[in-house]
Scaffold this motif. Structure first.
Motif, PDB file in Angstrom:
ATOM      1  N   HIS A  75       0.934   4.933 -12.319  1.00 52.67           N
ATOM      2  CA  HIS A  75       0.932   6.133 -11.597  1.00 52.67           C
ATOM      3  C   HIS A  75      -0.178   6.958 -12.060  1.00 52.67           C
ATOM      4  O   HIS A  75      -0.237   8.289 -11.882  1.00 52.67           O
ATOM      5  CB  HIS A  75       2.093   7.052 -12.097  1.00 52.67           C
ATOM      6  N   ASN A  76      -1.412   6.715 -12.084  1.00 54.62           N
ATOM      7  CA  ASN A  76      -2.630   7.407 -12.676  1.00 54.62           C
ATOM      8  C   ASN A  76      -3.992   6.501 -11.947  1.00 54.62           C
ATOM      9  O   ASN A  76      -3.865   5.329 -12.098  1.00 54.62           O
ATOM     10  CB  ASN A  76      -2.583   7.479 -14.062  1.00 54.62           C
ATOM     11  N   GLU A  77      -4.786   7.176 -11.888  1.00 53.43           N
ATOM     12  CA  GLU A  77      -6.157   6.768 -11.570  1.00 53.43           C
ATOM     13  C   GLU A  77      -6.584   6.001 -12.899  1.00 53.43           C
ATOM     14  O   GLU A  77      -6.192   6.358 -13.830  1.00 53.43           O
ATOM     15  CB  GLU A  77      -7.104   7.540 -11.112  1.00 53.43           C
ATOM     16  N   PRO A  78      -7.417   4.880 -12.938  1.00 55.26           N
ATOM     17  CA  PRO A  78      -7.899   4.288 -11.511  1.00 55.26           C
ATOM     18  C   PRO A  78      -7.250   2.877 -10.887  1.00 55.26           C
ATOM     19  O   PRO A  78      -7.705   1.726 -10.651  1.00 55.26           O
ATOM     20  CB  PRO A  78      -9.272   3.784 -12.124  1.00 55.26           C
ATOM     21  N   PHE A  79      -5.883   3.352 -10.909  1.00 56.92           N
ATOM     22  CA  PHE A  79      -4.914   2.285 -10.516  1.00 56.92           C
ATOM     23  C   PHE A  79      -4.276   2.497  -9.237  1.00 56.92           C
ATOM     24  O   PHE A  79      -4.011   3.556  -8.941  1.00 56.92           O
ATOM     25  CB  PHE A  79      -3.787   1.691 -11.490  1.00 56.92           C
ATOM     26  N   PHE A  80      -3.643   1.549  -8.450  1.00 55.01           N
ATOM     27  CA  PHE A  80      -3.421   1.948  -7.270  1.00 55.01           C
ATOM     28  C   PHE A  80      -1.961   1.775  -7.009  1.00 55.01           C
ATOM     29  O   PHE A  80      -1.119   2.068  -6.011  1.00 55.01           O
ATOM     30  CB  PHE A  80      -4.090   1.185  -6.034  1.00 55.01           C
ATOM     31  N   SER A  81      -0.993   0.688  -7.937  1.00 57.55           N
ATOM     32  CA  SER A  81       0.164   0.342  -7.639  1.00 57.55           C
ATOM     33  C   SER A  81       1.255   1.095  -8.333  1.00 57.55           C
ATOM     34  O   SER A  81       1.920   0.846  -9.189  1.00 57.55           O
ATOM     35  CB  SER A  81       0.132  -1.292  -8.161  1.00 57.55           C
ATOM     36  N   SER A  82       1.656   2.175  -7.330  1.00 57.32           N
ATOM     37  CA  SER A  82       2.528   2.871  -7.975  1.00 57.32           C
ATOM     38  C   SER A  82       4.043   2.524  -7.325  1.00 57.32           C
ATOM     39  O   SER A  82       5.180   3.020  -7.825  1.00 57.32           O
ATOM     40  CB  SER A  82       2.364   4.437  -7.242  1.00 57.32           C
ATOM     41  N   SER A  83       3.991   1.592  -6.372  1.00 61.58           N
ATOM     42  CA  SER A  83       5.208   1.191  -5.792  1.00 61.58           C
ATOM     43  C   SER A  83       5.047  -0.113  -5.642  1.00 61.58           C
ATOM     44  O   SER A  83       4.997  -0.855  -4.393  1.00 61.58           O
ATOM     45  CB  SER A  83       5.358   1.896  -4.474  1.00 61.58           C
ATOM     46  N   PRO A  84       5.181  -1.123  -6.762  1.00 68.68           N
ATOM     47  CA  PRO A  84       4.956  -2.497  -6.551  1.00 68.68           C
ATOM     48  C   PRO A  84       6.058  -3.263  -5.479  1.00 68.68           C
ATOM     49  O   PRO A  84       5.522  -4.266  -5.024  1.00 68.68           O
ATOM     50  CB  PRO A  84       5.304  -2.961  -8.073  1.00 68.68           C
ATOM     51  N   THR A  85       7.453  -2.354  -5.258  1.00 70.21           N
ATOM     52  CA  THR A  85       8.233  -3.065  -4.652  1.00 70.21           C
ATOM     53  C   THR A  85       7.850  -3.169  -3.035  1.00 70.21           C
ATOM     54  O   THR A  85       8.016  -4.178  -2.325  1.00 70.21           O
ATOM     55  CB  THR A  85       9.679  -2.573  -4.788  1.00 70.21           C
ATOM     56  N   THR A  86       7.162  -2.151  -2.796  1.00 72.78           N
ATOM     57  CA  THR A  86       6.743  -2.115  -1.440  1.00 72.78           C
ATOM     58  C   THR A  86       5.735  -3.077  -1.048  1.00 72.78           C
ATOM     59  O   THR A  86       5.932  -3.961  -0.087  1.00 72.78           O
ATOM     60  CB  THR A  86       5.997  -0.631  -1.121  1.00 72.78           C
ATOM     61  N   THR A  87       4.715  -3.484  -1.995  1.00 67.74           N
ATOM     62  CA  THR A  87       3.602  -4.359  -1.875  1.00 67.74           C
ATOM     63  C   THR A  87       4.306  -5.633  -1.718  1.00 67.74           C
ATOM     64  O   THR A  87       3.918  -6.402  -1.107  1.00 67.74           O
ATOM     65  CB  THR A  87       2.519  -4.288  -2.950  1.00 67.74           C
ATOM     66  N   LEU A  88       5.274  -5.931  -2.774  1.00 62.21           N
ATOM     67  CA  LEU A  88       5.677  -7.250  -2.942  1.00 62.21           C
ATOM     68  C   LEU A  88       6.563  -7.469  -1.657  1.00 62.21           C
ATOM     69  O   LEU A  88       6.512  -8.759  -1.061  1.00 62.21           O
ATOM     70  CB  LEU A  88       6.778  -7.200  -4.134  1.00 62.21           C
ATOM     71  N   ALA A  89       7.269  -6.542  -0.896  1.00 56.08           N
ATOM     72  CA  ALA A  89       7.932  -6.849   0.201  1.00 56.08           C
ATOM     73  C   ALA A  89       7.076  -7.379   1.415  1.00 56.08           C
ATOM     74  O   ALA A  89       7.582  -8.107   2.007  1.00 56.08           O
ATOM     75  CB  ALA A  89       9.057  -5.890   0.461  1.00 56.08           C
ATOM     76  N   TYR A  90       6.022  -6.717   1.476  1.00 56.25           N
ATOM     77  CA  TYR A  90       4.875  -7.122   2.360  1.00 56.25           C
ATOM     78  C   TYR A  90       4.423  -8.522   2.118  1.00 56.25           C
ATOM     79  O   TYR A  90       4.341  -9.174   3.158  1.00 56.25           O
ATOM     80  CB  TYR A  90       4.026  -6.153   2.315  1.00 56.25           C
ATOM     81  N   ILE A  91       4.157  -8.687   0.559  1.00 60.77           N
ATOM     82  CA  ILE A  91       3.839 -10.156   0.687  1.00 60.77           C
ATOM     83  C   ILE A  91       4.915 -11.272   0.897  1.00 60.77           C
ATOM     84  O   ILE A  91       4.697 -12.275   1.355  1.00 60.77           O
ATOM     85  CB  ILE A  91       3.159 -10.255  -0.908  1.00 60.77           C
ATOM     86  N   ALA A  92       6.265 -10.756   0.402  1.00 61.53           N
ATOM     87  CA  ALA A  92       7.105 -11.689   0.942  1.00 61.53           C
ATOM     88  C   ALA A  92       7.254 -12.131   2.242  1.00 61.53           C
ATOM     89  O   ALA A  92       7.567 -13.007   2.653  1.00 61.53           O
ATOM     90  CB  ALA A  92       8.344 -11.025   0.464  1.00 61.53           C
ATOM     91  N   ALA A  93       7.042 -11.131   3.206  1.00 54.88           N
ATOM     92  CA  ALA A  93       7.087 -11.490   4.550  1.00 54.88           C
ATOM     93  C   ALA A  93       6.041 -12.426   5.006  1.00 54.88           C
ATOM     94  O   ALA A  93       6.145 -13.031   6.282  1.00 54.88           O
ATOM     95  CB  ALA A  93       6.769 -10.048   5.441  1.00 54.88           C
ATOM     96  N   GLN A  94       4.928 -12.667   4.113  1.00 55.70           N
ATOM     97  CA  GLN A  94       3.709 -13.453   4.432  1.00 55.70           C
ATOM     98  C   GLN A  94       3.666 -14.968   3.634  1.00 55.70           C
ATOM     99  O   GLN A  94       2.658 -15.490   3.743  1.00 55.70           O
ATOM    100  CB  GLN A  94       2.448 -12.663   4.376  1.00 55.70           C
ATOM    101  N   THR A  95       4.679 -15.151   2.734  1.00 54.40           N
ATOM    102  CA  THR A  95       5.032 -16.101   1.922  1.00 54.40           C
ATOM    103  C   THR A  95       6.012 -16.884   2.101  1.00 54.40           C
ATOM    104  O   THR A  95       7.021 -16.251   2.481  1.00 54.40           O
ATOM    105  CB  THR A  95       4.307 -15.759   0.651  1.00 54.40           C
ATOM    106  N   SER A  96       6.198 -18.302   1.745  1.00 53.67           N
ATOM    107  CA  SER A  96       7.572 -18.787   1.669  1.00 53.67           C
ATOM    108  C   SER A  96       7.876 -19.336   0.356  1.00 53.67           C
ATOM    109  O   SER A  96       9.034 -19.583   0.255  1.00 53.67           O
ATOM    110  CB  SER A  96       7.302 -19.887   2.613  1.00 53.67           C
ATOM    111  N   THR A  97       6.961 -19.754  -0.457  1.00 56.92           N
ATOM    112  CA  THR A  97       7.339 -20.279  -1.740  1.00 56.92           C
ATOM    113  C   THR A  97       6.878 -19.526  -3.055  1.00 56.92           C
ATOM    114  O   THR A  97       7.653 -19.719  -4.065  1.00 56.92           O
ATOM    115  CB  THR A  97       6.712 -21.559  -1.885  1.00 56.92           C
ATOM    116  N   LEU A  98       6.205 -18.408  -2.982  1.00 53.67           N
ATOM    117  CA  LEU A  98       5.812 -17.893  -4.147  1.00 53.67           C
ATOM    118  C   LEU A  98       6.906 -16.705  -4.604  1.00 53.67           C
ATOM    119  O   LEU A  98       7.420 -16.108  -3.884  1.00 53.67           O
ATOM    120  CB  LEU A  98       4.779 -16.776  -3.593  1.00 53.67           C
TER     121      LEU A  98
END
Length: 367
Positions: free
Chosen positions: A51-74
């Motif tokens: 939740h601080n710079e220089p990092f961007f991943s404050s909401s990993p579940t949001t990003t992982l859900a987006y990745i889930a929609a574009q992967t099938s085995t990961l």
């Protein structure tokens, strides 16, 4: 054995070009990296929480859900979910939702993080870090396993007749790894629940990792979850590869020397000698990684850090190609040949569901 990568989501200036990627660029890059990890045959992608710079991943579940929609085995995981400053109710809800969206391809790693100021940002006291981790996980564990929860603790308001929604997929909670670098209390917590223990294994010498894993294994057996060598262990690691080891060292040195996490400290040679960092050829990565088993025993998950220190996307994808084509196939074969039959694989939703159905079938026969 599962092999994969994890990201701490840093946004770091490339010391060879002076260019700093934008947040938008790094967020899109991390999606490309995760998708490529599946394409080259890796099993796991894990993303940290900051939740601080220089990092961007404050909401990993949001990003992982987006990745889930574009992967099938990961298999999708977190490299840290902050159990101390996140509300356990929100963790229960967010990961159950992600579990449904990803058809079960989800687990998570709980930790306290390494950023002290995050505690007051979320209304917590860093001096209560360990008690917060213990109490919050006790509630999270209960929320995923009991439909109606009555609960009272020290660090949040009580719950009366509360039901977390959605319920875990197939009523099977996501598997939990407890991640720690230095806290024996967290190894004890993982052992108490029979959960996994993930030793970050990045900055500390092998002897320290060995002691932490040994403690977890001993206590896992003490609590009756199985023999010590059946405990579920994961390790982190860092690699940088080129076909020729001299080329790897030459290319990676400016990134190492200027990296926020270890730049301007020990030399690259000292760091690779004293820690699990491997900079060299694919064969050197294979040899050093196989050596981890000598001091932690048979383990279930190996994650590598690749996208850090300002390395450009093109280089990270090249590292993934080497990992998937030349390193992981050999490691799979070698580790599988060494692993005794009674040592389990890393739990997945599919394996936990199969075990649940098998238990139900046995009980039905008895009835």
């Amino acid at each position: 054995m599962q092999f994969g990568i994890f990201s701490v989501s840093d946004i770091t200036t490339d010391p060879t070009t002076g260019r700093t990627p934008s947040e938008a660029e790094r967020i899109k890059d991390i999606v490309a990296i995760a998708k490529h990890a599946e394409e080259v045959g890796l099993d796991v992608f894990a993303l940290g929480e900051h939740h601080n710079e220089p990092f961007f991943s404050s909401s990993p579940t949001t990003t992982l859900a987006y990745i889930a929609a574009q992967t099938s085995t990961l298999q999708l995981s977190t490299a840290t979910t902050l159990i101390t400053t996140n509300d356990p109710v929100k963790i229960a809800e967010d990961f159950a939702m992600l579990q449904h969206l990803a058809d079960g391809r989800v687990d998570l790693m709980l930790g306290r993080g390494n950023t002290g100021p995050v505690y007051p940002w979320f209304g917590k006291d860093i001096r209560a870090g360990i008690p917060l981790a213990i109490e919050n996980y006790s509630l999270l564990h209960q929320l995923w396993r009991e439909h109606v929860v009555d609960w009272q603790g020290k660090f949040r308001t009580p719950l009366q007749g509360f039901t977390s929604t959605p319920r875990p997929l197939d009523e099977i909670p996501p598997f939990v790894w407890h991640g720690s670098i230095r806290s024996p209390e967290i190894a004890e917590q993982a052992a108490y629940y029979g959960d996994g223990f993930f030793a970050n294994h990045i900055f500390w010498p092998a002897s320290h990792t060995q002691r932490m894993v040994q403690l977890y294994r001993q206590r896992f057996e003490h609590y009756g979850h199985g023999s010590a060598d059946q405990a579920i262990v994961g390790l982190g690691g860092q690699v940088f590869m080129r076909k020729n080891s001299q080329d790897a060292v030459k290319e990676f040195r400016p990134y190492f020397d200027n990296a926020p996490v270890y730049g301007h400290g020990p030399s690259l040679e000292d760091f690779t000698r004293e820690t699990p960092l491997t900079v060299g050829s694919p064969q050197q990565v294979i040899d050093k990684t196989l050596g981890f088993r000598e001091y932690v025993g048979d383990y279930q998950r190996q994650l590598f850090l690749l996208d850090h220190a300002g390395l450009p996307l093109k280089t990270v994808l090249e590292q993934l190609d080497l990992l998937g084509e030349e390193v992981v196939p050999v490691l799979r074969k070698e580790f599988a040949a060494l692993k005794p039959a009674h040592v389990p694989d890393a739990p997945t939703h599919a394996s936990l569901l199969a075990a649940k159905n098998a238990t139900a079938a046995k009980e039905e026969v008895k009835a």
